[in-house]
Design an enzyme around this catalytic site. Structure first.
Site, short mmCIF file in Angstrom:
data_model
loop_
_atom_site.label_atom_id
_atom_site.label_comp_id
_atom_site.label_asym_id
_atom_site.label_seq_id
_atom_site.Cartn_x
_atom_site.Cartn_y
_atom_site.Cartn_z
N GLU A 29 32.97 36.23 37.76
CA GLU A 29 32.18 35.73 38.89
C GLU A 29 30.86 35.14 38.40
OE1 GLU A 29 31.78 38.63 42.04
OE2 GLU A 29 33.75 39.50 41.65
N GLU A 42 34.59 47.44 41.87
CA GLU A 42 33.32 48.13 42.08
C GLU A 42 33.47 49.57 42.57
OE1 GLU A 42 30.99 45.65 44.66
OE2 GLU A 42 31.11 43.91 43.34
#
Length: 365
Positions: A276, A168
């Site tokens: 995820e 991220e």
């Protein structure tokens, strides 16, 4: 089945012909519909997929919930620590590491023939406070991080199959995330991230190295930034093996948009990790939400779609699909607003297989 239906039709015609001979109005004999039972497969996810099926786990769940541990061992062949392999849980002080939880997870995996995907070496939310407050310049900071990465990855060399080296760092528009430790410290943050990939590779040359992010298939700017970073690394001789797309989406997320974005991501030619995955049903975060059959089916369709998408990848780009958790009762989403009304995974609170599981299995087939 065709023979049975044909026989029924013949009998009906005979009966009709008999009625004509007696000058009565022909009567059609209704043929009852034939119920075809659904095909029920007793196969498990890992028996159908030709790639790893992973789950995010917590050590406390592995230790204290027998049903959790049993489901992991039965249905999955790869695990990822939900949070216990992140920097702030391990690097407690300068030159001080707490590997106790990671050791337990690694031992559990080895005892049960499970691969381990390491998550994550660099994440802007996981830098420990002592490091953030140390007042280090970019050179000193990088030297500390280099030592951490090489100590950590080297400790589990040959035991951790792969790592999210960085997590991220991009905004949805492709710009760098504004944060103090990487973007705020380095003139060339991407260059620093690339060197971290190199430090990880030096510590374990056989481990697969990934960049991981969320909202990737919906945000074209982020996809482009990720692919451009990979191109830059490759040109500089920096190993990057794959890209991870977290797949935290909703039953209301456009499947056509997911499909087109996923195809664009796959055009990188790198390994792709659905890293995820979960699917929100309570899309409005309503405290009054009640899980219903319509939303269960939409969730099933979501998981079926992503399994089909992944199956369609070239064999050399398939790495794993990982669900972010195992059971609805311990999903991370239940810690968010009205999260107790969320049911995003394949197994319910009692470890029963949901329609989402059935859809996922069908997509894998």
């Amino acid at each position: 089945m065709k023979k049975i239906l044909l026989s029924c039709v013949v009998l009906a015609l005979i009966a009709t012909a008999s009625c004509k001979k007696s000058s009565e109005t022909p009567k059609l004999i209704p043929i009852p519909p034939v119920e075809i039972p659904p095909v029920i497969s007793n196969k498990k996810l890992i028996e159908v997929a030709d790639f790893k099926i992973g789950a995010a786990v917590k050590v406390a769940s592995l230790q204290g919930d027998a049903s959790f541990a049993s489901t992991v061992k039965s249905e999955y062949n790869q695990i990822t620590a939900e949070y216990e392999m992140k920097m702030n849980f391990i690097w407690t002080a300068d030159n001080v590491y707490d590997f106790s939880k990671v050791d337990y997870l690694i031992n559990f995996a080895q005892q049960n023939n499970l691969a381990v995907h390491g998550h994550a070496l660099l994440w802007y939310q996981s830098f420990p406070d002592w490091l953030k407050n140390a007042g280090l310049d970019s050179v000193a900071f990088e030297n500390k991080v280099k030592t951490y990465i090489q100590t950590y990855v080297g400790r589990y060399k040959g035991k951790v199959r792969s790592w999210d080296v960085a997590n991220e760092i991009f905004n949805d528009d492709g710009t760098l995330r504004v944060e103090s430790q990487i973007q705020g410290r380095f003139k060339d943050p991407i260059g620093f991230v690339g060197r971290c990939f190199k430090y990880a590779h030096d510590a374990d040359p056989d481990a697969k190295l990934f960049y991981n992010d969320y909202n990737v298939v919906l945000a074209s700017g982020k996809r482009t930034a990720m692919k451009n970073m990979a191109i830059r690394f490759k040109k500089a001789g920096v190993q990057i093996d794959g890209l991870g797309e977290q797949f935290h989406y909703r039953i209301s997320t456009s499947q056509s948009q997911i499909n087109s974005g996923f195809a664009d991501l796959a055009s990188s030619g790198l390994l792709i990790h659905i890293s995820e995955a979960d699917c929100k049903v309570n899309v409005n975060d309503s405290p009054a939400y009640v899980l219903n059959d319509v939303d269960k089916q939409k969730q099933s369709d979501f998981f079926k779609n992503i399994a089909k998408l992944y199956n369609a990848l070239p064999a050399n780009q398939k790495f794993a699909i990982t669900t972010w958790g195992v059971t609805d009762k311990s999903t991370w989403l239940r810690n968010s607003t009205n999260g107790n009304k969320e049911y995003p995974l394949l197994f319910d609170e009692n470890y029963n297989k949901k329609p989402a599981y059935t859809g996922f299995l069908a997509g894998l087939n």
